[in-house]
Design an enzyme around this catalytic site. Sequence first.
Site, PDB file in Angstrom:
ATOM      1  N   HIS A  78      77.953  27.411  26.218  1.00 17.61           N
ATOM      2  CA  HIS A  78      78.082  26.569  27.409  1.00 17.61           C
ATOM      3  C   HIS A  78      78.755  25.245  27.019  1.00 17.61           C
ATOM      4  O   HIS A  78      78.081  24.279  26.646  1.00 17.61           O
ATOM      5  CB  HIS A  78      76.706  26.277  28.010  1.00 17.61           C
ATOM      6  CG  HIS A  78      75.980  27.495  28.481  1.00 17.61           C
ATOM      7  ND1 HIS A  78      75.440  28.419  27.628  1.00 17.61           N
ATOM      8  CD2 HIS A  78      75.714  27.935  29.748  1.00 17.61           C
ATOM      9  CE1 HIS A  78      74.865  29.379  28.326  1.00 17.61           C
ATOM     10  NE2 HIS A  78      75.013  29.113  29.615  1.00 17.61           N
TER      11      HIS A  78
ATOM     12  N   GLY B 210      70.064  22.063  37.442  1.00 10.99           N
ATOM     13  CA  GLY B 210      69.130  23.175  37.435  1.00 10.99           C
ATOM     14  C   GLY B 210      67.705  22.748  37.182  1.00 10.99           C
ATOM     15  O   GLY B 210      66.763  23.238  37.830  1.00 10.99           O
TER      16      GLY B 210
ATOM     17  N   ASN C 192      76.689  16.290  37.230  1.00 10.65           N
ATOM     18  CA  ASN C 192      78.081  16.739  37.290  1.00 10.65           C
ATOM     19  C   ASN C 192      78.393  17.570  38.528  1.00 10.65           C
ATOM     20  O   ASN C 192      79.535  17.972  38.742  1.00 10.65           O
ATOM     21  CB  ASN C 192      78.452  17.532  36.025  1.00 10.65           C
ATOM     22  CG  ASN C 192      77.540  18.721  35.774  1.00 10.65           C
ATOM     23  OD1 ASN C 192      77.203  19.456  36.696  1.00 10.65           O
ATOM     24  ND2 ASN C 192      77.147  18.907  34.516  1.00 10.65           N
TER      25      ASN C 192
ATOM     26  N   HIS D  19      81.095  26.006  32.775  1.00 10.98           N
ATOM     27  CA  HIS D  19      79.649  25.858  32.579  1.00 10.98           C
ATOM     28  C   HIS D  19      79.138  26.767  31.470  1.00 10.98           C
ATOM     29  O   HIS D  19      78.476  26.298  30.533  1.00 10.98           O
ATOM     30  CB  HIS D  19      78.902  26.169  33.882  1.00 10.98           C
ATOM     31  CG  HIS D  19      77.416  26.033  33.777  1.00 10.98           C
ATOM     32  ND1 HIS D  19      76.605  26.982  33.190  1.00 10.98           N
ATOM     33  CD2 HIS D  19      76.577  25.056  34.194  1.00 10.98           C
ATOM     34  CE1 HIS D  19      75.347  26.597  33.234  1.00 10.98           C
ATOM     35  NE2 HIS D  19      75.307  25.434  33.847  1.00 10.98           N
TER      36      HIS D  19
ATOM     37  N   GLU E 189      49.628  23.206  38.317  1.00 16.67           N
ATOM     38  CA  GLU E 189      49.436  24.105  37.168  1.00 16.67           C
ATOM     39  C   GLU E 189      50.701  24.254  36.329  1.00 16.67           C
ATOM     40  O   GLU E 189      50.626  24.325  35.095  1.00 16.67           O
ATOM     41  CB  GLU E 189      48.980  25.495  37.641  1.00 16.67           C
ATOM     42  CG  GLU E 189      47.543  25.549  38.119  1.00 16.67           C
ATOM     43  CD  GLU E 189      47.432  25.295  39.614  1.00 16.67           C
ATOM     44  OE1 GLU E 189      46.320  25.474  40.158  1.00 16.67           O
ATOM     45  OE2 GLU E 189      48.454  24.923  40.236  1.00 16.67           O
TER      46      GLU E 189
ATOM     47  N   PHE F 179      45.605  31.736  38.622  1.00 19.08           N
ATOM     48  CA  PHE F 179      46.730  30.803  38.603  1.00 19.08           C
ATOM     49  C   PHE F 179      47.392  30.712  37.231  1.00 19.08           C
ATOM     50  O   PHE F 179      48.293  29.888  37.033  1.00 19.08           O
ATOM     51  CB  PHE F 179      46.280  29.423  39.081  1.00 19.08           C
ATOM     52  CG  PHE F 179      45.703  29.442  40.474  1.00 19.08           C
ATOM     53  CD1 PHE F 179      46.304  30.169  41.481  1.00 19.08           C
ATOM     54  CD2 PHE F 179      44.541  28.744  40.767  1.00 19.08           C
ATOM     55  CE1 PHE F 179      45.768  30.212  42.760  1.00 19.08           C
ATOM     56  CE2 PHE F 179      43.992  28.776  42.039  1.00 19.08           C
ATOM     57  CZ  PHE F 179      44.604  29.504  43.045  1.00 19.08           C
TER      58      PHE F 179
ATOM     59  N   ASP G  12      35.799  34.648  47.791  1.00 20.69           N
ATOM     60  CA  ASP G  12      37.153  34.099  47.860  1.00 20.69           C
ATOM     61  C   ASP G  12      38.198  35.194  48.062  1.00 20.69           C
ATOM     62  O   ASP G  12      39.323  34.919  48.480  1.00 20.69           O
ATOM     63  CB  ASP G  12      37.482  33.302  46.595  1.00 20.69           C
ATOM     64  CG  ASP G  12      36.907  31.895  46.642  1.00 20.69           C
ATOM     65  OD1 ASP G  12      36.536  31.453  47.746  1.00 20.69           O
ATOM     66  OD2 ASP G  12      36.817  31.247  45.594  1.00 20.69           O
TER      67      ASP G  12
ATOM     68  N   HIS H  38      42.314  35.442  45.263  1.00 18.45           N
ATOM     69  CA  HIS H  38      41.803  34.656  44.149  1.00 18.45           C
ATOM     70  C   HIS H  38      41.145  35.506  43.061  1.00 18.45           C
ATOM     71  O   HIS H  38      40.713  34.964  42.041  1.00 18.45           O
ATOM     72  CB  HIS H  38      40.793  33.620  44.663  1.00 18.45           C
ATOM     73  CG  HIS H  38      41.430  32.414  45.280  1.00 18.45           C
ATOM     74  ND1 HIS H  38      42.352  32.505  46.293  1.00 18.45           N
ATOM     75  CD2 HIS H  38      41.293  31.088  45.016  1.00 18.45           C
ATOM     76  CE1 HIS H  38      42.744  31.282  46.636  1.00 18.45           C
ATOM     77  NE2 HIS H  38      42.125  30.411  45.880  1.00 18.45           N
TER      78      HIS H  38
END
Length: 666
Positions: A42, A170, A199, A273, A416, A442, A474, A478
């Site tokens: 790159h 990005g 850029n 790029h 998280e 999670f 839950d 969950h």
Amino acid sequence: HLVTSFWSKLMLSDKIVNKYKSMANAIRVLSIDAIERANSGHPGLPLGFADVATVLFAKYLKFDPTFPNWEDRDRFILSAGHGSMLLYSLAYLLGYKDCKIEDIKNFRQLGSKTAGHPEFGLLKIIETTTGPLGQGLANAVGMAIAEKKLNVKFGKNLVNHKTWVVTGDGCLMEGISHEAISLAGHLKLNNLVVLFDDNGVSIDGSTSLTCSDNHQKRFEACNWSTLKIDGHDYNQISKALEFAINCDKPTMISCKTIIGYGSPNKSGLSSVHGSPLGKEEARLTKAKLLWNHGAFKIPTSIKNEWKQISNRGKSKRILWQKKLNSSNKKKEFLSHFSKSKFVRTKKTDNFLINILNQTQSEATRKSSQKTLEFILSKKNNFLGGSADLTGSNLTMTSFSKTNGSNCNYLFYGVREHLMAAAMNGISLHGGYIPYGGTFLIFSDYCKNAIRLSAMMKRQVIYVFTHDSIGLGEDGPTHQPIEQLASLRTIPNLNVLRPCDAIETFECWEIAINNQNTPSALILSRQNLPLVRKDFKKNKCKQGAYFLKRSVEYDLTILASGSEVFLAIQVYGNLKSIGIKANIVSFPSMEIFENQSSSYKEKILGNKPRIVIEAACSFGWHKFLNPIDTVFGIDSFGESGKSEDVFSHFGFHKEKICNNIRKTYFK
């Protein structure tokens, strides 16, 4: 934004500007040559950002290539890791001993230290493995947090540095970036500077295709100072960096650059790029930069300019070393950065005896909190936290509650993604062992960072509670099903699922003493009976071990976590009808797989094997034969009371017993 009076001060002389141009062009041509030789890479970022990088390293960055692990060095993070040749060119020009011209020539080759994206451990200049966009920015937040806390503890004479992070479009598009800038602004991390390579180009083309964000207003809304400069104007670059060093907030400098700067036919285009310039365009670019030296050739005069920068850094480090040697905090400071094992003492025995005497039944998340309370009474270099689930994860102890800036606990908020990546940054910075909690479900939000923890061999401890359908009402959103199996697929990650308070202590002991391996502690919400009465030997260190064993037996039952007690109940029922079973507690597949073949054969046995685990069955079959059985869950959960949900999915001693009897003992 910078006011006019600020810009008018201390303009750089033409001589210095011309020197910087030559130094920046050295970065550019090394990057061009390496990428052309590899026919892969790159070039856009190294060509476009070389001017900003040159001024930063020449005037402002605090570092010493002869002592690259200097604790009080500035950290430089290339979050936009695809532009890796920028970093490798700097390493070579600055005289880092581990980066020779042969390494530049071997860019992106198998076994090379100059990999496609920067990999921590390959070169000393690399502070973190980057590539997944946004992760480096979040790592930088963790580094800045570590510096702030060490600064308060040891004073600015010993700890007073900044973290500089280069991001691209990005990085700022990725959702993790918002979590990172939000917490950094809230914590007022004025030791953090984001250099945005603005850029306006991504792989698909102009960023106008996908993004109309006003990045400056976005950062300002999160309590940052922001500047916008021409990233090819050395005076503007210098003044902006000066401003950032003296600012009382974290700073974002939007550096307007031209991607592929210097390329006559490709600069400003997406084609530069992620693809080499091509032989002819490389020649034309060097001509436009007025560079008439051969491939990989840097004139001695330019190399000497870079060497002088390194020499200044060495002088600063030597001065700091004198301060450290004369400080009455030297021993404590070095201890904070050293890696020491957890060693059992008489107090450890007393703690474990108390568990046996006082614990009848408790959730392993509570057992974890008690273990932490004991460990933190002995070690003060832990930095804990939770993603807005402190009262559920039970990651805070009385030793975490120090008030003020030196508190060794972080309230990450519902972030998280950021928490996991920031813990990598804390670990990489040094001075603290990070641990942080959220629900197991999670862990998916944390996956990229966990993978990088394992890749970088960092001691990061992930505390994942609410580990099964046992969380009941839950419901399926969950209740983790596939998360255990998913974590177990990550190389160099110890996944530890204890069955009671004794095993919980042992798993924490493993996590503390495995200093090149991250750990994921998988803990229950519901109370679990104490099944272990012995504690002299850490049996979890074997990955799996016998809880009940007979020389003559009919089958082996393997279980982890909350299902271990269920396995014991099944064992009792089977025994009452004349079926003899061995019971194996299986807290860690990864550790078990590292045992000797003879040990594994002894544990698994040569009779039918039965697995009981309230999660996806994937992964268990490597320990099983075709006739063996897994009692698992290969669908999503259900909402209801814990005991009802377990029974619904067949996790009941009578149901399992009957199934075993009908399958193997007709």
